[in-house]
Design a protein around this motif. Structure first.
Motif, PDB file in Angstrom:
ATOM      1  N   GLY A  82       0.812  -1.213   0.000  1.00  0.00           N
ATOM      2  CA  GLY A  82       0.000   0.000   0.000  1.00  0.00           C
ATOM      3  C   GLY A  82       0.844   1.262   0.000  1.00  0.00           C
ATOM      4  N   THR A  83       0.180   2.366   0.251  1.00  0.00           N
ATOM      5  CA  THR A  83       0.828   3.670   0.204  1.00  0.00           C
ATOM      6  C   THR A  83       1.716   3.888   1.420  1.00  0.00           C
ATOM      7  OG1 THR A  83      -1.066   4.578  -0.994  1.00  0.00           O
ATOM      8  CG2 THR A  83       0.444   6.155   0.009  1.00  0.00           C
ATOM      9  N   LEU A  84       2.868   4.471   1.194  1.00  0.00           N
ATOM     10  CA  LEU A  84       3.808   4.771   2.276  1.00  0.00           C
ATOM     11  C   LEU A  84       3.844   6.277   2.485  1.00  0.00           C
ATOM     12  CD1 LEU A  84       5.889   3.359   4.150  1.00  0.00           C
ATOM     13  CD2 LEU A  84       7.626   3.901   2.455  1.00  0.00           C
ATOM     14  N   VAL A 125       6.323   4.595  -6.286  1.00  0.00           N
ATOM     15  CA  VAL A 125       7.392   5.187  -5.481  1.00  0.00           C
ATOM     16  C   VAL A 125       7.767   6.528  -6.100  1.00  0.00           C
ATOM     17  CG1 VAL A 125       9.765   4.947  -4.679  1.00  0.00           C
ATOM     18  CG2 VAL A 125       8.295   2.945  -4.776  1.00  0.00           C
ATOM     19  N   ASP A 126       7.574   7.596  -5.325  1.00  0.00           N
ATOM     20  CA  ASP A 126       7.963   8.917  -5.791  1.00  0.00           C
ATOM     21  C   ASP A 126       9.068   9.454  -4.880  1.00  0.00           C
ATOM     22  OD1 ASP A 126       6.655   9.533  -3.441  1.00  0.00           O
ATOM     23  OD2 ASP A 126       4.882  10.365  -4.434  1.00  0.00           O
ATOM     24  N   THR A 127       9.382  10.720  -5.052  1.00  0.00           N
ATOM     25  CA  THR A 127      10.462  11.315  -4.260  1.00  0.00           C
ATOM     26  C   THR A 127      10.163  11.245  -2.764  1.00  0.00           C
ATOM     27  OG1 THR A 127      10.923  12.854  -6.081  1.00  0.00           O
ATOM     28  CG2 THR A 127      11.848  13.395  -3.933  1.00  0.00           C
ATOM     29  N   GLU A 128       8.917  11.510  -2.387  1.00  0.00           N
ATOM     30  CA  GLU A 128       8.545  11.500  -0.974  1.00  0.00           C
ATOM     31  C   GLU A 128       8.702  10.105  -0.376  1.00  0.00           C
ATOM     32  OE1 GLU A 128       4.817  12.821   1.948  1.00  0.00           O
ATOM     33  OE2 GLU A 128       4.570  12.759  -0.229  1.00  0.00           O
ATOM     34  N   VAL A 129       8.216   9.091  -1.104  1.00  0.00           N
ATOM     35  CA  VAL A 129       8.337   7.713  -0.623  1.00  0.00           C
ATOM     36  C   VAL A 129       9.813   7.325  -0.499  1.00  0.00           C
ATOM     37  CG1 VAL A 129       7.901   5.290  -1.191  1.00  0.00           C
ATOM     38  CG2 VAL A 129       6.098   6.991  -1.516  1.00  0.00           C
ATOM     39  N   ALA A 130      10.603   7.723  -1.487  1.00  0.00           N
ATOM     40  CA  ALA A 130      12.032   7.413  -1.447  1.00  0.00           C
ATOM     41  C   ALA A 130      12.700   8.042  -0.225  1.00  0.00           C
ATOM     42  CB  ALA A 130      12.707   7.907  -2.731  1.00  0.00           C
ATOM     43  N   GLN A 131      12.322   9.284   0.092  1.00  0.00           N
ATOM     44  CA  GLN A 131      12.879   9.940   1.263  1.00  0.00           C
ATOM     45  C   GLN A 131      12.480   9.222   2.552  1.00  0.00           C
ATOM     46  OE1 GLN A 131      15.120  12.406   1.354  1.00  0.00           O
ATOM     47  NE2 GLN A 131      15.130  12.301  -0.888  1.00  0.00           N
ATOM     48  N   HIS A 132      11.255   8.736   2.601  1.00  0.00           N
ATOM     49  CA  HIS A 132      10.805   7.969   3.762  1.00  0.00           C
ATOM     50  C   HIS A 132      11.649   6.701   3.930  1.00  0.00           C
ATOM     51  CE1 HIS A 132       7.648  10.706   4.402  1.00  0.00           C
ATOM     52  NE2 HIS A 132       6.753  10.211   3.571  1.00  0.00           N
ATOM     53  N   ILE A 185      16.978  -2.906   0.245  1.00  0.00           N
ATOM     54  CA  ILE A 185      15.638  -2.636  -0.261  1.00  0.00           C
ATOM     55  C   ILE A 185      15.353  -3.562  -1.430  1.00  0.00           C
ATOM     56  CG2 ILE A 185      14.101  -0.921  -1.279  1.00  0.00           C
ATOM     57  CD1 ILE A 185      15.670   1.233   0.144  1.00  0.00           C
ATOM     58  N   SER A 186      14.290  -4.329  -1.310  1.00  0.00           N
ATOM     59  CA  SER A 186      13.922  -5.253  -2.391  1.00  0.00           C
ATOM     60  C   SER A 186      12.584  -4.836  -2.983  1.00  0.00           C
ATOM     61  CB  SER A 186      13.846  -6.690  -1.861  1.00  0.00           C
ATOM     62  OG  SER A 186      12.809  -6.823  -0.904  1.00  0.00           O
ATOM     63  N   GLY A 187      12.281  -5.428  -4.161  1.00  0.00           N
ATOM     64  CA  GLY A 187      11.023  -5.101  -4.827  1.00  0.00           C
ATOM     65  C   GLY A 187      11.158  -3.957  -5.811  1.00  0.00           C
ATOM     66  N   ILE A 188      12.388  -3.671  -6.241  1.00  0.00           N
ATOM     67  CA  ILE A 188      12.614  -2.596  -7.220  1.00  0.00           C
ATOM     68  C   ILE A 188      12.261  -3.136  -8.604  1.00  0.00           C
ATOM     69  CG2 ILE A 188      14.246  -0.935  -8.167  1.00  0.00           C
ATOM     70  CD1 ILE A 188      13.685  -0.470  -5.265  1.00  0.00           C
ATOM     71  N   ARG A 189      11.012  -2.968  -8.998  1.00  0.00           N
ATOM     72  CA  ARG A 189      10.552  -3.439 -10.295  1.00  0.00           C
ATOM     73  C   ARG A 189      11.031  -2.493 -11.393  1.00  0.00           C
ATOM     74  NH1 ARG A 189       6.492  -3.201  -6.803  1.00  0.00           N
ATOM     75  NH2 ARG A 189       5.386  -1.509  -7.884  1.00  0.00           N
ATOM     76  N   PRO A 190      11.006  -2.942 -12.675  1.00  0.00           N
ATOM     77  CA  PRO A 190      11.496  -2.093 -13.777  1.00  0.00           C
ATOM     78  C   PRO A 190      10.834  -0.715 -13.819  1.00  0.00           C
ATOM     79  CG  PRO A 190      11.189  -4.334 -14.541  1.00  0.00           C
ATOM     80  CD  PRO A 190      10.663  -4.299 -13.150  1.00  0.00           C
ATOM     81  N   GLN A 191       9.516  -0.671 -13.641  1.00  0.00           N
ATOM     82  CA  GLN A 191       8.836   0.629 -13.717  1.00  0.00           C
ATOM     83  C   GLN A 191       9.221   1.542 -12.566  1.00  0.00           C
ATOM     84  OE1 GLN A 191       7.478  -2.352 -13.484  1.00  0.00           O
ATOM     85  NE2 GLN A 191       5.547  -2.397 -12.310  1.00  0.00           N
TER      86      GLN A 191
END
Length: 279
Positions: free
Chosen positions: A171-173, A207-214, A231-237
């Motif tokens: 879900g959303t982080l 995942v956007d900039t805010e999520v990445a910062q979190h 960190i796992s789950g880094i999909r191509p998109q």
């Protein structure tokens, strides 16, 4: 003097007939459809009735007077009980508003009684609004507590291997959830004495900039506890999005899948992998 006389007359009207309290209970019971036992209603309204009589006798018609402190306390208790049991604001307020109906004047009522009733109606309207406000505060507290519980349930920390824990995010982080993730992860690192943590974002839709910062804040917090994060789950998109946003994870290890992340962590820790790879 007119107000004082009205409060005195109301005490007389409320006490002259033992059926007044019974009619109040009956009216509330009918509106609630048996969702509260008659015995419980009688106890609640009997306490409120007696407190109201004392307040009218000592404090007149000013519901904010110190003489009404017990009345207000009982209404708060009633409101909290109704809110916890899932009653609506209307069902809660009717427990108060029904009280003025039992003294509603008739065609034969005197002018003095009608004046007293109008004063009573204003008093009950004010107490009813007070009850709804107390109900609303309790509902907000309940909703807030439920939201915190959902955050806890949606952010599990699992032990994958000796010395390795993982946080599978779905879900959303946002900021609030990041705080929960951080707290649970750090506590789990202490409790399990783990030195490696995997944050899996496979279930995070975007995942956007805010999520990445979190995520970076969580990794930094874990490092301060002496643990390394992957960190796992880094999909191509997601990888393409992060590149387009210019987000860099620096020396933080990222992997495409949770399995790849666990394999990496075990290799780093010098743990012998089972035949056939991790499962």
């Amino acid at each position: 003097m007119a107000v004082e006389r009205a409060s005195e007359r109301l005490v007389e009207l409320l006490t002259r007939d033992d059926a007044v309290q019974e009619q109040w209970v009956a009216a509330v019971a009918a509106s609630l459809g048996g969702r509260i036992s008659r015995a419980e209603l009688e106890r609640e309204l009997s306490d409120l009735y007696q407190a109201l009589l004392q307040a009218l006798d000592k404090g007149g018609l000013d519901w904010q007077d110190e003489a009404y402190s017990e009345v207000r306390a009982l209404l708060v208790e009633l409101s909290r009980s109704r809110a916890r049991h899932g009653f609506t604001p209307t069902e809660t307020a009717v427990s108060v508003f029904a009280g003025k109906d039992v003294l509603e004047p008739t065609a034969g009522s005197s002018a003095e009684d009608i004046t007293a009733y109008l004063q009573l109606a204003r008093l009950f309207d004010a107490l009813g609004l007070f009850t709804i406000e107390a109900y609303a505060r309790t509902r907000e507290e309940i909703i807030s507590a439920q939201a915190e519980q959902l955050l806890e349930l949606s952010t599990p920390v699992v032990k994958l291997w000796e010395g390795v824990v993982a946080v599978p995010l779905v879900g959303t982080l946002d900021s609030a959830r990041t705080q929960v993730v951080m707290e649970k992860l750090l506590q789990s690192l202490v409790d399990s004495e783990s030195e490696h943590a995997i944050i899996d974002i496979t279930g995070v839709p975007a995942v956007d900039t805010e999520v990445a910062q979190h995520l970076l804040k969580t990794v930094v917090a874990a490092r301060l506890m002496g643990a390394e994060c992957t960190i796992s789950g880094i999909r191509p998109q997601i990888a393409q999005t992060l590149v387009a946003l210019g987000v860099q994870f620096g020396d933080i290890v990222t992997k495409a899948t949770l399995q790849d992340a666990l394999r990496h962590v075990l290799q780093q820790s010098g743990t012998a992998l089972p035949s056939g790879g991790t499962r």
